[in-house]
Design an enzyme around this catalytic site. Sequence first.
Site, short mmCIF file in Angstrom:
data_model
loop_
_atom_site.label_atom_id
_atom_site.label_comp_id
_atom_site.label_asym_id
_atom_site.label_seq_id
_atom_site.Cartn_x
_atom_site.Cartn_y
_atom_site.Cartn_z
N GLU A 56 35.29 30.13 28.59
CA GLU A 56 36.34 29.21 29.00
C GLU A 56 37.28 29.06 27.80
O GLU A 56 36.81 28.77 26.69
CB GLU A 56 35.75 27.84 29.37
CG GLU A 56 36.83 26.93 29.89
CD GLU A 56 36.35 25.52 30.24
OE1 GLU A 56 35.13 25.27 30.21
OE2 GLU A 56 37.23 24.69 30.53
N ARG A 281 20.01 30.36 25.07
CA ARG A 281 21.16 30.36 24.18
C ARG A 281 20.68 30.35 22.73
O ARG A 281 19.55 29.99 22.42
CB ARG A 281 22.08 29.19 24.47
CG ARG A 281 21.49 27.82 24.22
CD ARG A 281 22.33 26.72 24.86
NE ARG A 281 23.68 26.66 24.32
CZ ARG A 281 24.78 26.73 25.07
NH1 ARG A 281 24.71 26.88 26.37
NH2 ARG A 281 25.96 26.64 24.51
N LYS A 291 31.16 23.46 21.59
CA LYS A 291 32.61 23.55 21.38
C LYS A 291 33.23 22.17 21.24
O LYS A 291 34.17 21.98 20.48
CB LYS A 291 33.26 24.31 22.54
CG LYS A 291 33.20 25.81 22.36
CD LYS A 291 34.16 26.51 23.30
CE LYS A 291 33.46 26.85 24.58
NZ LYS A 291 34.27 27.65 25.50
#
Length: 573
Positions: A56, A281, A291
Amino acid sequence: MDKSEITTANKTDDAGLVQANSSEKQGQGNFIHDIIDQDMASGKYGGRVHTRFPPEPNGYLHIGHAKSICLNFGTALKYGGKCNLRFDDTNPTKEDVEYVESIKEDVRWLGFDWEDREFYASDYYEQLYECAIKLIEKGKAYVCDLSAEEIREYRGTLTEPGRPSPYRNRSVEENLDLFRRMRAGEFPDGSRTLRAKIDMASPNINMRDPVIYRISRAHHHRTGDKWCIYPMYDFAHPISDSIERITHSICTLEFEDHRPLYDWFLDELGAYHPQQIEFARLNLTYTVMSKRKLLELVKNGYVSGWDDPRMPTISGLRRRGYTPEAIRNFCERIGVAKANSTVDIALLEHCLREDLNLRAPRAMAVLRPLKVVIDNYPEGQVEWFDAEINPEKPELGTRKIPFAKVIYVEQDDYSEDPPKGWFRLAPGKEVRLKYAYYITCREVVKNDAGQVVELHCTYDPASRGGWTEDGRKVRGTLHWVSAAHAIPAEVRLYDKLFTVENPDEGDFRANLNPDSLQILPDALLEPGLKEAKPGDCFQFLRQGYFCMDPDSTPDRPVFNRTVGLKDSFKGGK
Ligand code: ATP
Ligand code: MG
């Protein structure tokens, strides 16, 4: 770790792109490759492998994304397939072209190539809208007038089922009409949503009539003001995968509970159906990887920007002096697993040192200079000594280093009152100057404050090149620079950005290390470094690896310490 595992790391061609190598496997294989092997054997997807990396564009990429990039692009390379770069741009208020550009730069820099397959979820807005219409027509979606807060309240909890929205049983006609009017901009932001009609009692909360469209008059960085309704990620993602005919949709573990929804949308739409596969992850010690938190560090000025060399972003690591090879090798070694874990950041640094040791030319730089006058060395004389460029690569040959009467050494290579076992300079002590001569400390000059400002030494002309025929023992070897030839420079030393292994515990801002940056304004470099360009990496003897920073100017180079020569994470600083 076993040597063979290291040598099977990705190969790089001259352009820096990672190439598939038929004789060497890309990677060690992992459970995802096992699934793909089975699919290849059974002919599912007609023997095709097509993955995508779907960021994104709401921030810069970090080392966690590098794991996903290496996995998605690496898998495509291994199987002779393709990997798309797809921007999942469904949240216009948080997204920006600056992020799109940085992501492309970072993926390319890591060595991967999406060829002409640069896609955007926003390219599919019209198709996504048609899919929503199709669901409404099937009686599988409805327009809901509950507010966001009411939807949350109706949704229930992990232990209680949800309650159906009072708008759940609107007719297909009414839903079609209202949804078209949503698109036409007839209703205020947030007043209505389109929701999938699934199961309010599902044990999986994601299946309790999730919102698939919201009204938001937000300007989109690609579609401008064309749309005032935007699809939700969970709706856009499977359909984008389907449109691109992705075979294996690899994502992180938190999407495991979303997989039934991924499957539901594609099944209800009767669409081509990729397989979603989740992996753990990457988490790193001493690092935040969200983020949102990284953005906060940037916005609130805790760091100088997304590319601050202390940041775990790809651009920060690049500026710090990391190489794509080191990062790819790291991603290779940590492997791909199904269970979350945290990797020791020392492993990342280890991969870097291993790469830079082979790659970085050697140089001498004095970070905190102390003047040394060699009293018996002829005034005005300069000798040029040969020094190896890289002892790991003798074929690269040597460089020339000037030696003269006045030189500089490190301040901490002198001790007035040395501890036992001190082999460096001290009153009366003899040391070797790397590549040059033995010198003996004869006299110390102090300022009014009592600080040592200058040493007077004598050299032994018979020790030229750093050894003598009598074979006397001189155990300390110091780096140095000639005062008349040295280049003044700024050196920036970095420590961990956070003081604790898991900065996410509690308020991450409270765990910031106030001493993570130390600036040394008076460093001196050997003259050969005047040819260096920003991005060039060197090993400064005894000091670590250093990379020239873009802040450098022609008369004032700035160097970042990339990493020390030894692990700084074990046993404190
Ligand atoms: P957010 O969704 O909170 O904005 P994100 O880190 O998930 O942040 P995306 O842009 O959605 O960001 O991530 C792109 C891809 O990278 C996704 O497939 C995601 O699963 C993967 N990814 C993100 N963080 C990690 C990580 N720490 N380790 C491995 N893969 C990651
Ligand atoms: Mg995400």
